[in-house]
Motif scaffolding. Structure first.
Motif, PDB file in Angstrom:
ATOM      1  N   TYR A 100     -16.609  26.885  34.448  1.00 44.14           N
ATOM      2  CA  TYR A 100     -17.779  27.513  35.064  1.00 44.14           C
ATOM      3  C   TYR A 100     -17.353  28.542  36.120  1.00 44.14           C
ATOM      4  O   TYR A 100     -17.820  29.680  36.124  1.00 44.14           O
ATOM      5  N   LEU A 103     -15.739  31.647  34.535  1.00 50.40           N
ATOM      6  CA  LEU A 103     -16.717  32.543  33.900  1.00 50.40           C
ATOM      7  C   LEU A 103     -17.534  33.303  34.943  1.00 50.40           C
ATOM      8  O   LEU A 103     -17.847  34.478  34.746  1.00 50.40           O
ATOM      9  N   LEU A 115     -20.726  38.138  29.812  1.00 51.00           N
ATOM     10  CA  LEU A 115     -21.501  36.926  30.019  1.00 51.00           C
ATOM     11  C   LEU A 115     -22.840  37.282  30.658  1.00 51.00           C
ATOM     12  O   LEU A 115     -22.893  38.030  31.632  1.00 51.00           O
ATOM     13  N   SER A 117     -25.021  36.021  33.053  1.00 50.49           N
ATOM     14  CA  SER A 117     -24.890  34.975  34.085  1.00 50.49           C
ATOM     15  C   SER A 117     -26.133  34.118  34.230  1.00 50.49           C
ATOM     16  O   SER A 117     -26.034  32.975  34.643  1.00 50.49           O
ATOM     17  N   SER A 119     -27.787  32.876  31.922  1.00 45.43           N
ATOM     18  CA  SER A 119     -27.817  31.870  30.863  1.00 45.43           C
ATOM     19  C   SER A 119     -26.807  30.752  31.085  1.00 45.43           C
ATOM     20  O   SER A 119     -26.765  29.798  30.330  1.00 45.43           O
ATOM     21  N   LEU A 120     -25.991  30.848  32.112  1.00 43.12           N
ATOM     22  CA  LEU A 120     -24.905  29.892  32.343  1.00 43.12           C
ATOM     23  C   LEU A 120     -25.453  28.580  32.908  1.00 43.12           C
ATOM     24  O   LEU A 120     -25.955  28.537  34.028  1.00 43.12           O
ATOM     25  N   THR A 139     -23.753  29.019  27.308  1.00 44.37           N
ATOM     26  CA  THR A 139     -23.645  30.415  27.744  1.00 44.37           C
ATOM     27  C   THR A 139     -24.251  31.341  26.701  1.00 44.37           C
ATOM     28  O   THR A 139     -24.393  30.964  25.533  1.00 44.37           O
TER      29      THR A 139
END
Length: 155
Positions: A100, A103, A115, A117, A119-120, A139
């Motif tokens: 985490y 990323l 990415l 972010s 959606s993380l 993700t």
């Protein structure tokens, strides 16, 4: 295929992030965390009763779904901890934390994928699967869109 390129790049990156991290295994020894693409490999059946090397602890980089310009990727974390104190969840959450943070700090992958972010998210599976413990990170990555061949003729 673009999602497979993303999966391969993420697998390599997670191997690097977790390099040197050793956890307990079914064999009763601490071993490196393995990183797999999509599935844990099947083991050949052994004629002997010797314990085969297992795939735990591991992270699976799982392509879940996609649409134009987006690919949903799950990082499934699986560990084995047979100790009676039921603390395997801590190993799962520590692995999730490392991935985490990596990323969040570097959301771009190979200058091609980004990415999203927002959606993380991470999750922990609280079902009793002793001595196995599971969690995952969800993700979504932005990927290059495919352009129409006939677009130039329409201009």
């Amino acid at each position: 295929m673009i999602p497979l390129n993303l999966q391969s790049a993420l697998r390599n990156r997670i191997e690097e992030v977790l390099s040197g991290t050793r956890l307990s295994s079914q064999e009763g020894v601490n071993k490196e965390i393995q990183v797999f693409a999509q599935h844990i490999p099947r083991k050949a059946k052994s004629a002997s009763r010797n314990t085969e090397e297992t795939s735990y602890p591991c992270v699976i980089v799982y392509l879940d779904e996609g649409e134009d310009g987006l690919v949903k990727v799950l990082f499934v974390v699986a560990v084995h901890d047979a100790s009676s104190n039921n603390q395997g969840y801590r190993d799962v959450l520590n692995i999730i934390d490392k991935i985490y943070i990596d990323l969040k700090r570097s959301p771009q992958v190979e200058e091609t994928f980004e990415l999203n972010s927002e959606s993380l998210k991470w999750f922990y599976n609280d079902q009793d699967n002793y001595p196995y413990y599971f969690g995952w990170i969800e993700t979504t990555f932005e990927v290059p869109s495919i352009l129409r061949d006939d677009l130039e003729g329409l201009i």
